[in-house]
Scaffold this motif. Structure first.
Motif, short mmCIF file in Angstrom:
data_model
loop_
_atom_site.label_atom_id
_atom_site.label_comp_id
_atom_site.label_asym_id
_atom_site.label_seq_id
_atom_site.Cartn_x
_atom_site.Cartn_y
_atom_site.Cartn_z
N MET A 10 -3.19 8.68 -2.12
CA MET A 10 -2.83 7.35 -1.64
C MET A 10 -2.16 7.46 -0.27
N THR A 11 -2.62 6.67 0.69
CA THR A 11 -2.07 6.74 2.04
C THR A 11 -1.55 5.38 2.46
N LEU A 12 -0.70 5.39 3.51
CA LEU A 12 -0.20 4.12 4.04
C LEU A 12 -1.35 3.29 4.61
N ALA A 13 -2.34 3.96 5.18
CA ALA A 13 -3.49 3.22 5.72
C ALA A 13 -4.21 2.45 4.62
N GLN A 14 -4.39 3.09 3.46
CA GLN A 14 -5.04 2.40 2.35
C GLN A 14 -4.23 1.18 1.90
N LEU A 15 -2.92 1.35 1.86
CA LEU A 15 -2.07 0.23 1.47
C LEU A 15 -2.14 -0.90 2.49
N ARG A 16 -2.20 -0.56 3.78
CA ARG A 16 -2.32 -1.58 4.81
C ARG A 16 -3.64 -2.32 4.68
N TYR A 17 -4.71 -1.62 4.34
CA TYR A 17 -6.00 -2.27 4.17
C TYR A 17 -5.95 -3.24 2.99
N ALA A 18 -5.32 -2.82 1.90
CA ALA A 18 -5.23 -3.70 0.73
C ALA A 18 -4.44 -4.96 1.06
N VAL A 19 -3.35 -4.80 1.77
CA VAL A 19 -2.54 -5.96 2.16
C VAL A 19 -3.33 -6.87 3.10
N ALA A 20 -4.08 -6.28 4.01
CA ALA A 20 -4.87 -7.08 4.95
C ALA A 20 -5.94 -7.90 4.24
N ALA A 71 -5.68 -9.26 -11.30
CA ALA A 71 -4.30 -9.21 -11.78
C ALA A 71 -3.64 -7.89 -11.39
N ALA A 72 -4.39 -6.80 -11.54
CA ALA A 72 -3.86 -5.50 -11.12
C ALA A 72 -3.68 -5.46 -9.61
N GLY A 73 -4.62 -6.08 -8.89
CA GLY A 73 -4.52 -6.10 -7.44
C GLY A 73 -3.30 -6.84 -6.94
N GLU A 74 -2.93 -7.94 -7.60
CA GLU A 74 -1.72 -8.69 -7.20
C GLU A 74 -0.48 -7.81 -7.32
N ARG A 75 -0.42 -7.03 -8.41
CA ARG A 75 0.75 -6.15 -8.59
C ARG A 75 0.78 -5.04 -7.55
N VAL A 76 -0.39 -4.47 -7.28
CA VAL A 76 -0.46 -3.37 -6.31
C VAL A 76 -0.13 -3.87 -4.91
N VAL A 77 -0.67 -5.03 -4.53
CA VAL A 77 -0.43 -5.56 -3.19
C VAL A 77 1.06 -5.89 -3.01
N ALA A 78 1.68 -6.45 -4.04
CA ALA A 78 3.10 -6.77 -3.94
C ALA A 78 3.92 -5.50 -3.70
N ARG A 79 3.59 -4.43 -4.44
CA ARG A 79 4.29 -3.14 -4.23
C ARG A 79 3.96 -2.57 -2.85
N ALA A 80 2.71 -2.72 -2.45
CA ALA A 80 2.29 -2.17 -1.15
C ALA A 80 3.05 -2.82 -0.01
N ARG A 81 3.26 -4.12 -0.08
CA ARG A 81 4.01 -4.81 0.98
C ARG A 81 5.41 -4.23 1.09
N GLY A 82 6.05 -3.97 -0.05
CA GLY A 82 7.39 -3.40 -0.02
C GLY A 82 7.39 -1.99 0.56
N VAL A 83 6.41 -1.18 0.17
CA VAL A 83 6.31 0.19 0.69
C VAL A 83 6.11 0.17 2.19
N LEU A 84 5.24 -0.71 2.67
CA LEU A 84 4.95 -0.76 4.10
C LEU A 84 6.16 -1.25 4.90
N ARG A 85 6.91 -2.19 4.35
CA ARG A 85 8.13 -2.63 5.04
C ARG A 85 9.11 -1.48 5.18
N GLU A 86 9.27 -0.71 4.11
CA GLU A 86 10.18 0.43 4.16
C GLU A 86 9.69 1.49 5.13
N ALA A 87 8.38 1.72 5.15
CA ALA A 87 7.83 2.73 6.07
C ALA A 87 8.02 2.30 7.51
N ASP A 88 7.79 1.01 7.78
CA ASP A 88 7.97 0.51 9.14
C ASP A 88 9.45 0.57 9.54
N ALA A 89 10.34 0.27 8.60
CA ALA A 89 11.77 0.34 8.90
C ALA A 89 12.19 1.77 9.19
#
Length: 300
Positions: free
Chosen positions: A1-11, A59-77
């Motif tokens: 799992m990479t930050l890029a993948q999480l960014r794509y999911a959020v996008a 339903a699984a995607g909603e949970r993953v995207v919500a977590r991904a947004r938090g991870v990306l905010r922390e990574a950017d911070a």
């Protein structure tokens, strides 16, 4: 799992379209699709229903995207904190504003903010409260100015200021002889209202203590503009309610039609909504301070 993948999911969740999400991430659509398929295989779950247009998360995607947004905010911070901190806020700030605030507040704020923070780029977007909540969750805006106390998980609400309601009395109306108006004397059959979906409408009806009367007036008109309601009161008679900020630009006969309400004077609270632990806290704090100072100066 990479930050890029999480960014794509959020996008994809934000744009609800693979092509627009890829463009927003500056990659080709096949690259984004392949990365998301790899993420789904790793997680053992399908994140998006590709059979629907627009694309929607499962339903699984909603949970993953919500977590991904938090991870990306922390990574950017973390990336921000690792670099040199700037003494002056900079970057892009997108702020949603409800319509009844936009026309009267933004002219007071935009100029001072631009002058004080020249390295910031402020985008102001007029939205209803429901649209603001959706835009915040999907991170299409960074902050918002609303007039309701929203209590939703993941959102932070901060009181910026409060302003009194006032009455605007049409020509020849019996209440024009009064120096101040008792809200209990206002009838919904006599008050021009904003259309449904505006929180200001609900606040006015609450002050009148009742619901709108469908049959009490020959012409029933509801608008999304306070200025239009003033014009209706001017030309067709009746009353409308405004906030003090919205009267700052009135002159002459229009200003003379404004009446304060009797004590205890009802007030509207304006709040700043943000996503908790937001990367742009410095910019948001600078914007909030500018709003407070501009309103304090305007209402003194």
């Amino acid at each position: 799992m990479t930050l890029a993948q999480l960014r794509y999911a959020v996008a994809v969740d934000t744009h609800r379209h693979f092509g627009r999400a890829a463009a927003a991430c500056f990659v080709s659509q096949p690259t984004l699709s392949a990365a998301l398929k790899k993420l789904e295989d790793e997680l053992g779950a399908v994140l998006f229903d590709r059979s629907r247009q627009p694309v929607v998360p499962t339903a699984a995607g909603e949970r993953v995207v919500a977590r991904a947004r938090g991870v990306l905010r922390e990574a950017d911070a973390l990336a921000r904190d690792a670099g040199d901190r700037l003494t002056e806020p900079e970057g892009k700030l997108r702020v949603g504003v409800i319509p009844t605030l936009a026309s009267c507040l933004l002219p007071l704020v935009a100029g001072p903010f631009a002058a004080r923070f020249p390295r910031a780029r402020l985008t102001l977007i007029e939205l209803t409260t429901d649209a603001i909540l959706d835009h915040l969750v999907t991170e299409r805006i960074d902050a918002a100015l609303v007039a309701t106390d929203e209590n939703q998980p993941g959102l932070r609400s901060e009181l910026l200021f409060s302003e009194p309601f006032v009455a605007y009395i049409g020509s020849g109306h019996p209440l024009a002889a009064h120096d101040e108006i008792d809200p209990a004397r206002l009838s919904p059959t006599d008050v021009w209202l904003l259309s449904e979906g505006h929180c200001f409408r609900d606040q006015v009806l609450h002050l009148c203590g009742t619901a709108p009367d469908e049959g009490g007036r020959a012409v029933r008109f509801e608008s999304g503009s306070l200025e239009t309601l003033r014009r209706m009161a001017d030309r067709a008679g009746g009353v409308t309610l405004l906030t003090e900020l919205s009267t700052l630009y009135l002159t002459g006969d229009e200003a003379a039609r404004v009446r304060p309400l009797t004590a205890p004077v009802p007030r509207r609270e304006v709040r700043l909504l943000t996503v908790r632990a937001h990367l742009k806290e410095g910019l948001i704090d600078a914007f909030a301070a500018t709003v407070r100072e501009a309103v304090a100066e305007a209402l003194t």
